[in-house]
Design an enzyme around this catalytic site. Sequence first.
Site, PDB file in Angstrom:
ATOM      1  N   ASP A  97      -7.881  21.536 -11.293  1.00 23.72           N
ATOM      2  CA  ASP A  97      -7.905  20.088 -11.102  1.00 23.72           C
ATOM      3  C   ASP A  97      -6.535  19.472 -11.400  1.00 23.72           C
ATOM      4  OD1 ASP A  97      -9.519  17.488 -10.892  1.00 23.72           O
ATOM      5  OD2 ASP A  97      -8.620  17.290 -12.876  1.00 23.72           O
ATOM      6  N   GLU A 131      -5.612  21.835  -6.759  1.00 24.31           N
ATOM      7  CA  GLU A 131      -5.779  20.474  -6.223  1.00 24.31           C
ATOM      8  C   GLU A 131      -4.417  19.801  -6.354  1.00 24.31           C
ATOM      9  OE1 GLU A 131      -8.258  16.315  -6.852  1.00 24.31           O
ATOM     10  OE2 GLU A 131      -7.487  17.428  -8.560  1.00 24.31           O
TER      11      GLU A 131
END
Length: 545
Positions: free
Chosen positions: A213, A265
């Site tokens: 993330d 990401e």
Amino acid sequence: MKGIRVLTSDWWRSAAIYQVYVRSFADGNGDGTGDLAGVRARLPYLADLGVDALWFNPWYPSPMIDGGYDVADYRDIHPAFGTLADAEKLIAEALDRGIRTIVDIVPNHISGAHPWFRAALAAGPGSAERELFHFRPGLGEHGERPPNAWRSQFGGSAWTRTTGPDGTPGEWYLHLFAPEQPDLNWAHPRVRAEHEEVLRFWLDRGVAGVRIDSAALPAKAPDLPDFTEGRDPHPYVDRDELHDIYRSWRRVADSYDGERALIGEIWLPDTERFARYLRPDELHTAFNFDFLACPWDAAGLRASIEATLAAHAPVGAPATWLLSNHDVTRTVTRYGRADSSFDFAAKAHGIPTDRALGTRRARAAALLTLALPGPVYIYQGEELGLPEVEDIPTDRLQDPMYFRSGGTDPGRDGCRVPMPWSGHEPPYGFGTSGDPWLPQPGDWAELTAEAQAADPASMLALYRAALRLRRTEPGLGDGPIRLLDTAEGVLAFTREGAFGCVLNLTGQPVALPGHREVLLASGPLRDGLLPPDTAVWLRLDGEAA
């Protein structure tokens, strides 16, 4: 661990990966919240759909301030979702069906409830515990102003001031997201060592990959300077120090049998900088957000595809493709709007949308995406054509983006509404509770998986057929692609095996290239012509191929 099947081949280069937002997927115990028991019960559905892997949003213990991205313990499962034993069973049972598991790791920050941060607050200024974070004295005569002007991704200042045991204000700490998500100090060796151990913990349990993330954010400039437009390097985005971190993660992943993938990401406008993360000794793949954000326009989509492929080519990494996720307005709603692009900064309430038009375009976009080279991500409910839910009562909203913006940003709850499985009214088989954690619309009966499984013209039937062909067509998945010169408003390309994909984004029907067979179409053809907002997969004849 005993009993784990060895993973082989570079599966991540071609995989169809299904994103599971556990809280909203399926409720196995009837408490209104999705859980791992619900996912295990739906594994036959996922196998029938034809996906190769499941990516789970964070399933760890968390206060759920930010939907689980505020992690309190990386080595356990949130009690609302089940137990660590449940996760181990799920990983093994999915693998028995040929479906791999990808877990979500959040390196930039942890929860304010994490033992590390609680210890840092208790230890006070100058302590070793506070060195794991970014604590700083404030500016001004009494330290009343934040240490710098950085802004939170969720709105407001990126700094929160602590309060001492005697009630007096103390140091400030950095949080690029919510105040309950303090940023970690990645210059500290203990932070690096802890994350490598967390990687090993889940790889030991048989996961095939890790999604990272906010992968471009963890490293910060040591002096935490104010950000000014055009400053290079940025004080906290895409710092060069990150590459050494991810090289160490790659060494951990490569030490395991089989192919264990690292997936970033990464939102970066500079394609050359983006590609650096995909060098052979760093991450395997990274999310392609440029394509996701692109409006429904042939020239724009083609330019995005060409730029994406060009960025990945020098490092030999496959491009990834996705239309939506847990942060993005659902495709059916977005494609039905006058402006069909996506931009977090432009999210707003009450934008008119034509659901029929959006659904037609979403069906065509599915065939486009599934025919492009490389892995593809499918967000749960995308295969059902679920729209964004834009009328959730304000007292039921939970996303910090809504609250931190003072209600000017609608937040992301509208794409996180629980899945409809069966029946004619809420909760549509999501669970036995009539009141899921987010309310479902009353008009979703025709969108349930059960209703669509019985309809050969449904979105679910289209996805099942497309994923089945994607597995059997030798030219699909990773491999070469040739974009064709076409009339304005038409996007077409070929893959190996005389496979062709044509997408009509004009307002008129268009002729198809010479072909031997129609493999699959997103909507009915008309007298051999391809209607507007429709895509088709073809077996081309020799001349067209």
